[in-house]
Write an enzyme that holds these catalytic residues in place. Structure first.
Site, PDB file in Angstrom:
ATOM      1  N   TYR A   1       0.168  -4.670   4.522  1.00 24.56           N
ATOM      2  CA  TYR A   1      -0.531  -3.401   4.293  1.00 24.56           C
ATOM      3  C   TYR A   1      -0.632  -3.178   2.794  1.00 24.56           C
ATOM      4  CZ  TYR A   1      -1.233   1.714   4.134  1.00 24.56           C
ATOM      5  OH  TYR A   1      -1.702   2.990   3.890  1.00 24.56           O
TER       6      TYR A   1
ATOM      7  N   ASP B   1       0.762  -7.927  -4.324  1.00 23.54           N
ATOM      8  CA  ASP B   1       0.945  -6.495  -4.104  1.00 23.54           C
ATOM      9  C   ASP B   1       2.457  -6.223  -4.073  1.00 23.54           C
ATOM     10  OD1 ASP B   1      -0.038  -4.072  -1.520  1.00 23.54           O
ATOM     11  OD2 ASP B   1       1.183  -3.934  -3.324  1.00 23.54           O
TER      12      ASP B   1
ATOM     13  N   LYS C   1       5.721   3.204  -6.180  1.00 20.54           N
ATOM     14  CA  LYS C   1       7.049   3.579  -5.691  1.00 20.54           C
ATOM     15  C   LYS C   1       8.116   3.696  -6.798  1.00 20.54           C
ATOM     16  CE  LYS C   1       5.882   1.587  -1.189  1.00 20.54           C
ATOM     17  NZ  LYS C   1       5.862   2.679  -0.198  1.00 20.54           N
TER      18      LYS C   1
HETATM   19  P1  KE4 Z   1       0.520   4.368  -1.300  1.00 23.50           P
HETATM   20  O1  KE4 Z   1      -0.982   4.574  -1.393  1.00 23.50           O
HETATM   21  O2  KE4 Z   1       1.082   4.850   0.018  1.00 23.50           O
HETATM   22  O3  KE4 Z   1       1.282   4.911  -2.526  1.00 23.50           O
HETATM   23  O4  KE4 Z   1       0.793   2.780  -1.376  1.00 23.50           O
HETATM   24  C1  KE4 Z   1       0.133   1.956  -0.443  1.00 23.50           C
HETATM   25  C2  KE4 Z   1       0.904   0.648  -0.322  1.00 23.50           C
HETATM   26  C3  KE4 Z   1       0.403  -0.483  -0.947  1.00 23.50           C
HETATM   27  N1  KE4 Z   1       1.056  -1.659  -0.878  1.00 23.50           N
HETATM   28  C4  KE4 Z   1       2.225  -1.771  -0.215  1.00 23.50           C
HETATM   29  C5  KE4 Z   1       2.910  -3.099  -0.166  1.00 23.50           C
HETATM   30  C6  KE4 Z   1       2.791  -0.641   0.430  1.00 23.50           C
HETATM   31  O5  KE4 Z   1       3.964  -0.773   1.100  1.00 23.50           O
HETATM   32  C7  KE4 Z   1       2.130   0.593   0.377  1.00 23.50           C
HETATM   33  C8  KE4 Z   1       2.645   1.834   1.063  1.00 23.50           C
HETATM   34  N2  KE4 Z   1       3.840   1.671   1.817  1.00 23.50           N
HETATM   35  C9  KE4 Z   1       3.995   2.575   2.940  1.00 23.50           C
HETATM   36  C10 KE4 Z   1       5.317   2.189   3.630  1.00 23.50           C
HETATM   37  N3  KE4 Z   1       5.125   1.128   4.518  1.00 23.50           N
HETATM   38  C11 KE4 Z   1       3.964   3.993   2.539  1.00 23.50           C
HETATM   39  C12 KE4 Z   1       4.459   4.966   3.591  1.00 23.50           C
HETATM   40  C13 KE4 Z   1       3.332   5.787   4.153  1.00 23.50           C
HETATM   41  O6  KE4 Z   1       2.229   5.238   4.376  1.00 23.50           O
HETATM   42  O7  KE4 Z   1       3.576   6.996   4.391  1.00 23.50           O
END
Ligand code: KE4
Length: 433
Positions: free
Chosen positions: A142, A237, A265
């Site tokens: 993701y 990523d 993060k």
């Molecule tokens: P954000 O747009 O949520 O800040 O980041 C997206 C993203 C991009 N790449 C990786 C590897 C990620 O894990 C994420 C977001 N992680 C999720 C947890 N699996 C965020 C939690 C959520 O969607 O509420």
């Protein structure tokens, strides 16, 4: 109803599903979400004053623990000077310098406000730099919710991607191919076929969004070689793995140099953040230097920068990662031993202080189809039993867990005590079905 339930009903009057991000709804685990009001170290307190040992850590950022005094003090001091100016500030350079000193492959770095923005911008940059359109990603990985990346595999690896969400145009999905994570042969065959039309391959070097699934030996190296051979850019990523699996991220841990890296993060210490960085010749194509447009009102926000820099300063402590890894190993080994006491099919993966577990006899789990074949019913029972015993795990079998530097012997012992009881319940409830 308890206070969390009352607040959840109220939230649903104004917010879709009562949450600002779907996974928080607990929909996957058939429970109602806890509303939290405070965090300290490894612990959270919900609105009913129940306390929980926390293994979500805001989905990764809280590697030093909740409300760490060093971070809170830095943010409080910054707040007094104002929240945002829409102009350059020195602290943006300070954080950029700190990140790039730990991740030297990032010759230049641009701050944004989320991981989604970071990967969306990296895809546009890769397309602008190569003049190509096709993007390759991997099933179970993701990268946030931009259109080009909400795409799942078509009928075959070489067929056009299909949207993984309503609202993603077929024409956009058609430019993305989705392969099997950890399948080296497929990757080499596909890149041999369409590599010279491919702008970039984007990968979570340690997959954290299908549970925790590490790369099999040779996968990342094969990926690097195939991209180099065909002129496609390799995007790591590291939104989740950056500063998590090692101070230099997965690229340092596995010794692979990507062309671009996305971060998020931890570098924001819990405040909204993302970043993309990489080779100077590529990054210099971003506006205002080059023709790839990218912008953001609050990109590099000084308060976020202070929270991020204060967090990264804590990672400089001697043996920070060694200690964190050892604590996490005690947790994961203890969970496996507890599951074995009940002869439960239980497989657990760990890289540094991120981990993921699956109710399956497959060990280790190395790809998405194995994750999908695991027993999610057992996961849900275990999750709810642990939550009711004061352990806050990720509310989905397709997420990773995170240990912070604030987790000590006491927290791990309490977690393992709860797990022994929870596995007993899983056994009892599974026997009924
Ligand atoms: P954000 O747009 O949520 O800040 O980041 C997206 C993203 C991009 N790449 C990786 C590897 C990620 O894990 C994420 C977001 N992680 C999720 C947890 N699996 C965020 C939690 C959520 O969607 O509420």
């Amino acid at each position: 109803m308890n206070r969390s339930e009352i607040l959840f009903e109220d939230a649903k009057k104004y917010i879709p599903g009562g949450v600002n991000s779907p996974v928080r709804s607990f929909e996957r685990v058939g429970a109602k979400p806890r509303f939290f009001k405070s965090g300290s170290g490894a612990w959270l307190k919900d609105e009913d004053d129940k306390t929980y040992i926390d293994y979500i850590g805001s989905w990764g950022p809280m590697i030093a623990g909740h409300a760490h005094p060093h971070v809170v003090t830095s943010v409080k001091q910054a707040l007094a000077a104002g929240l945002s100016f829409g102009a350059p500030t020195e602290i943006e350079t300070s954080l950029a310098r700190s990140i790039t000193s730990s991740m030297p492959d990032l010759e230049l770095i641009r701050m944004v406000n989320s991981g989604t923005e970071a990967t969306m911008s990296a895809i546009r940059l890769a397309r602008g730099f190569t003049g190509r359109d096709i993007i390759i990603k991997f099933e179970g990985c993701y990268h946030g919710h931009s259109d080009a990346l909400l795409v799942k595999a078509g009928s075959g690896a070489l067929t056009l991607g299909v949207p993984d969400s309503l609202g993603v145009p077929k024409s956009v999905a058609a430019q993305t191919r989705t392969l099997e994570f950890n399948n080296i042969e497929q990757l080499q065959n596909v890149l041999a076929d369409i590599g010279d039309q491919t702008a970039a391959v984007i990968v979570e070097p340690v997959a954290g969004n299908m549970g925790c699934v590490p790369p099999v030996p040779g996968f990342l190296k094969a990926l690097r070689e195939a991209c180099t051979c065909h002129g496609a850019l390799l995007i790591f990523d590291e939104v989740m793995t950056g500063f998590r699996v090692a101070k230099g991220g997965a690229q340092a841990l596995y010794g692979i140099e990507p062309d671009l890296t996305t971060l998020g993060k931890i570098i924001g210490g819990g405040l909204p953040v993302g970043a993309l960085g990489g080779r100077r010749d590529i990054m210099e194509m971003i506006a205002p230097l080059g023709g790839v447009y990218q912008a953001g009102t609050l990109s590099g926000n000084p308060i976020t920068m202070h929270a991020g820099l204060a967090t990264l300063e804590l990672l400089e402590q001697a043996d920070f990662y060694e200690k964190l890894s050892a604590t996490t190993a005690r947790l994961t080994e203890g969970l496996k031993a507890a599951a074995d006491e009940w002869d439960l099919p239980f497989s657990i993966n760990r890289v540094g202080s991120m981990f993921g577990f699956f109710f399956t006899s497959v060990a280790p789990v190395t790809n998405f189809s194995q994750v999908m074949n695991a027993d999610t019913g057992a996961f849900n029972i275990f999750f709810n039993e642990m939550l009711n015993r004061g352990v806050n795990l990720a509310p989905s079998p397709f997420e990773s867990g995170f240990v912070s530097a604030a987790h000590g012997e006491k927290e791990i012992d309490l977690t393992l005590d709860a797990a022994r009881q929870a596995f007993k319940s899983v056994t009892a409830q599974r026997l009924k079905t």
